[in-house]
Design a protein around this motif. Sequence first.
Motif, PDB file in Angstrom:
ATOM      1  N   ALA A 175      11.420  14.153   2.001  1.00 19.35           N
ATOM      2  CA  ALA A 175      10.401  14.705   1.001  1.00 19.35           C
ATOM      3  C   ALA A 175       9.233  15.217   1.820  1.00 19.35           C
ATOM      4  O   ALA A 175       9.039  16.519   2.012  1.00 19.35           O
ATOM      5  CB  ALA A 175      10.108  13.953  -0.054  1.00 19.35           C
ATOM      6  N   CYS A 176       8.136  14.426   1.998  1.00 20.67           N
ATOM      7  CA  CYS A 176       7.060  14.699   2.834  1.00 20.67           C
ATOM      8  C   CYS A 176       7.000  15.121   4.293  1.00 20.67           C
ATOM      9  O   CYS A 176       6.361  16.071   4.763  1.00 20.67           O
ATOM     10  CB  CYS A 176       5.839  13.858   2.782  1.00 20.67           C
ATOM     11  N   LYS A 177       7.881  14.589   5.132  1.00 18.46           N
ATOM     12  CA  LYS A 177       8.077  14.533   6.474  1.00 18.46           C
ATOM     13  C   LYS A 177       6.752  14.498   7.003  1.00 18.46           C
ATOM     14  O   LYS A 177       6.636  14.876   8.381  1.00 18.46           O
ATOM     15  CB  LYS A 177       8.304  16.483   6.642  1.00 18.46           C
ATOM     16  N   GLY A 178       5.979  13.531   6.461  1.00 18.07           N
ATOM     17  CA  GLY A 178       4.694  13.408   7.158  1.00 18.07           C
ATOM     18  C   GLY A 178       4.496  11.686   7.428  1.00 18.07           C
ATOM     19  O   GLY A 178       3.212  11.459   7.613  1.00 18.07           O
ATOM     20  N   GLY A 179       5.648  10.972   7.347  1.00 18.07           N
ATOM     21  CA  GLY A 179       5.577   9.753   7.451  1.00 18.07           C
ATOM     22  C   GLY A 179       4.643   8.807   6.315  1.00 18.07           C
ATOM     23  O   GLY A 179       4.252   7.752   6.375  1.00 18.07           O
ATOM     24  N   VAL A 180       4.843   9.631   5.093  1.00 17.40           N
ATOM     25  CA  VAL A 180       4.028   8.880   4.040  1.00 17.40           C
ATOM     26  C   VAL A 180       4.928   8.083   2.768  1.00 17.40           C
ATOM     27  O   VAL A 180       4.648   7.266   2.445  1.00 17.40           O
ATOM     28  CB  VAL A 180       2.998   9.951   3.294  1.00 17.40           C
ATOM     29  N   CYS A 181       5.892   9.291   2.563  1.00 15.64           N
ATOM     30  CA  CYS A 181       6.630   8.717   1.325  1.00 15.64           C
ATOM     31  C   CYS A 181       7.774   7.845   1.571  1.00 15.64           C
ATOM     32  O   CYS A 181       8.044   6.952   0.463  1.00 15.64           O
ATOM     33  CB  CYS A 181       7.370   9.948   0.523  1.00 15.64           C
ATOM     34  N   GLY A 182       8.111   7.803   2.732  1.00 12.43           N
ATOM     35  CA  GLY A 182       9.185   6.785   3.022  1.00 12.43           C
ATOM     36  C   GLY A 182      10.548   7.113   2.369  1.00 12.43           C
ATOM     37  O   GLY A 182      11.661   6.383   2.604  1.00 12.43           O
ATOM     38  N   GLN A 202       0.640  -1.166  -0.020  1.00 11.96           N
ATOM     39  CA  GLN A 202       0.009  -0.011  -0.036  1.00 11.96           C
ATOM     40  C   GLN A 202       0.777   1.198   0.022  1.00 11.96           C
ATOM     41  O   GLN A 202       2.047   1.167   0.593  1.00 11.96           O
ATOM     42  CB  GLN A 202      -1.039  -0.171   1.197  1.00 11.96           C
ATOM     43  N   GLU A 203       0.322   2.384  -0.604  1.00 12.04           N
ATOM     44  CA  GLU A 203       0.818   3.699  -0.714  1.00 12.04           C
ATOM     45  C   GLU A 203      -0.341   4.670  -0.471  1.00 12.04           C
ATOM     46  O   GLU A 203      -1.282   4.674  -0.802  1.00 12.04           O
ATOM     47  CB  GLU A 203       1.653   3.950  -1.858  1.00 12.04           C
ATOM     48  N   ILE A 204      -0.080   5.439   0.556  1.00 18.29           N
ATOM     49  CA  ILE A 204      -1.093   6.429   1.162  1.00 18.29           C
ATOM     50  C   ILE A 204      -0.879   7.894   0.613  1.00 18.29           C
ATOM     51  O   ILE A 204       0.393   8.264   0.368  1.00 18.29           O
ATOM     52  CB  ILE A 204      -0.935   6.481   2.477  1.00 18.29           C
ATOM     53  N   PHE A 205      -1.949   8.488   0.043  1.00 18.08           N
ATOM     54  CA  PHE A 205      -1.976   9.893  -0.282  1.00 18.08           C
ATOM     55  C   PHE A 205      -2.635  10.636   0.294  1.00 18.08           C
ATOM     56  O   PHE A 205      -3.560  10.338   0.901  1.00 18.08           O
ATOM     57  CB  PHE A 205      -2.551   9.975  -1.944  1.00 18.08           C
ATOM     58  N   HIS A 206      -2.092  11.825   0.742  1.00 18.06           N
ATOM     59  CA  HIS A 206      -2.838  12.861   1.541  1.00 18.06           C
ATOM     60  C   HIS A 206      -3.348  12.529   2.934  1.00 18.06           C
ATOM     61  O   HIS A 206      -4.741  12.206   2.992  1.00 18.06           O
ATOM     62  CB  HIS A 206      -4.002  13.484   0.473  1.00 18.06           C
ATOM     63  N   ASN A 243       3.336   6.176  10.698  1.00 18.90           N
ATOM     64  CA  ASN A 243       4.208   5.469   9.696  1.00 18.90           C
ATOM     65  C   ASN A 243       2.905   4.978   8.757  1.00 18.90           C
ATOM     66  O   ASN A 243       2.250   4.020   8.962  1.00 18.90           O
ATOM     67  CB  ASN A 243       4.460   4.203  10.506  1.00 18.90           C
ATOM     68  N   PHE A 244       2.964   5.353   7.393  1.00 16.95           N
ATOM     69  CA  PHE A 244       2.112   5.056   6.479  1.00 16.95           C
ATOM     70  C   PHE A 244       3.170   4.670   5.260  1.00 16.95           C
ATOM     71  O   PHE A 244       2.624   4.464   4.200  1.00 16.95           O
ATOM     72  CB  PHE A 244       1.279   6.056   5.924  1.00 16.95           C
ATOM     73  N   ALA A 245       4.358   4.180   5.427  1.00 14.71           N
ATOM     74  CA  ALA A 245       5.221   4.116   4.318  1.00 14.71           C
ATOM     75  C   ALA A 245       6.006   2.868   4.275  1.00 14.71           C
ATOM     76  O   ALA A 245       6.177   2.193   3.363  1.00 14.71           O
ATOM     77  CB  ALA A 245       6.164   5.201   4.169  1.00 14.71           C
TER      78      ALA A 245
END
Length: 352
Positions: free
Chosen positions: A298-305, A240-244, A321-323
């Motif tokens: 990149a995102c600093k939001g725990g999304v892009c990895g 999985q990969e999370i956006f927004h 952790n969404f990455a």
Amino acid sequence: MFHTLRVREVERLTDDSVAITFAVPAELRETFRHTPGQHLTLRRTVDGEEIRRTYSICAPAAEPGADPVLRVGIRHVDGGAFSRYALKELAAGDTVDVMPPMGRFRLDPRPGRFAAVVGGSGITPVLSMAATLLAREPEARFCLIRSDRTVASTMFLDEVADLKDRFPDRLQVVTALSREERQSGLPSGRLDQERLGGLLPALLPVSEVDGWFLCGPLGLVTAAERALRGLGVDRRRVHQEIFHVAEAPVTGAGPAAPAPSHATLTATLGGRSGTWPVRDGESLLETVLRSRADAPYACKGGVCGTCRAFLVRGEVRMDRNFALEPEETDAGYVLACQSHPTTPTLELDFDR
């Protein structure tokens, strides 16, 4: 490391999205050769502030020896400094700082049956996956379940239709619209856990799918993951990969471990190591960036990895952790942008 690339084309996809194609000079062709599903990190500076954003590559992966095609899909996000720039100002001939392809949400072409559940701009990396897989593997099949608001808001509508025309027997496409009725196909409405739990077994033999790829908003990806779990799918087959997820809650379970009064971080990056004190409240990424501007993020939001690192020594608390896949965290990997020390000494390795 960033490279300055020239924009070859800006193509309007919908009222709020575009596809950007970059020209890749001969000396960087191998650097920018991608695996289906990977993304690019783009950078620009506005009023002295550096802005980084990640966007998935939608073009098929190039055959060995062929020139890579770098094309990303960008959808406008409310308050998005880079997406607004891409839609309103960026034009052919402009230049953008671009980091080489990265990311572990990927599908290396191989025989088998694969499926994806995507929402909105989540189609972007999956389009690259499906196009590459079907072109290279005559024994492979792909099922695409996509959710969009309306037909007019659907990104890469023509590209998916063309792919279906090329591989009618091996590509299955099912579209659900949440805000528009259709004369045929699925009834309108969101793809929630209950709906997906009934829909997926009706579309394909769930137990025979070799890999599931979930991409899009947090709500859809979570619903699809839970539906698959309820259908008995092994979690190792689900990617999985999370956006927004800017407003997503902290994902850590249980009470937070107390932070030490003083902590010291040693980090290895690009073959060089350094040791620095961790200031109160800052993430480990922020600690490294104070001395190493080349630290990946990149995102600093725990999304892009992008800031993934191996925790060699010590313990940390990750806010979100969404990455990272469970197998990665079990092996000792963390997201530096979300990690805070819970032991006095820590060591990270960004090179593993």
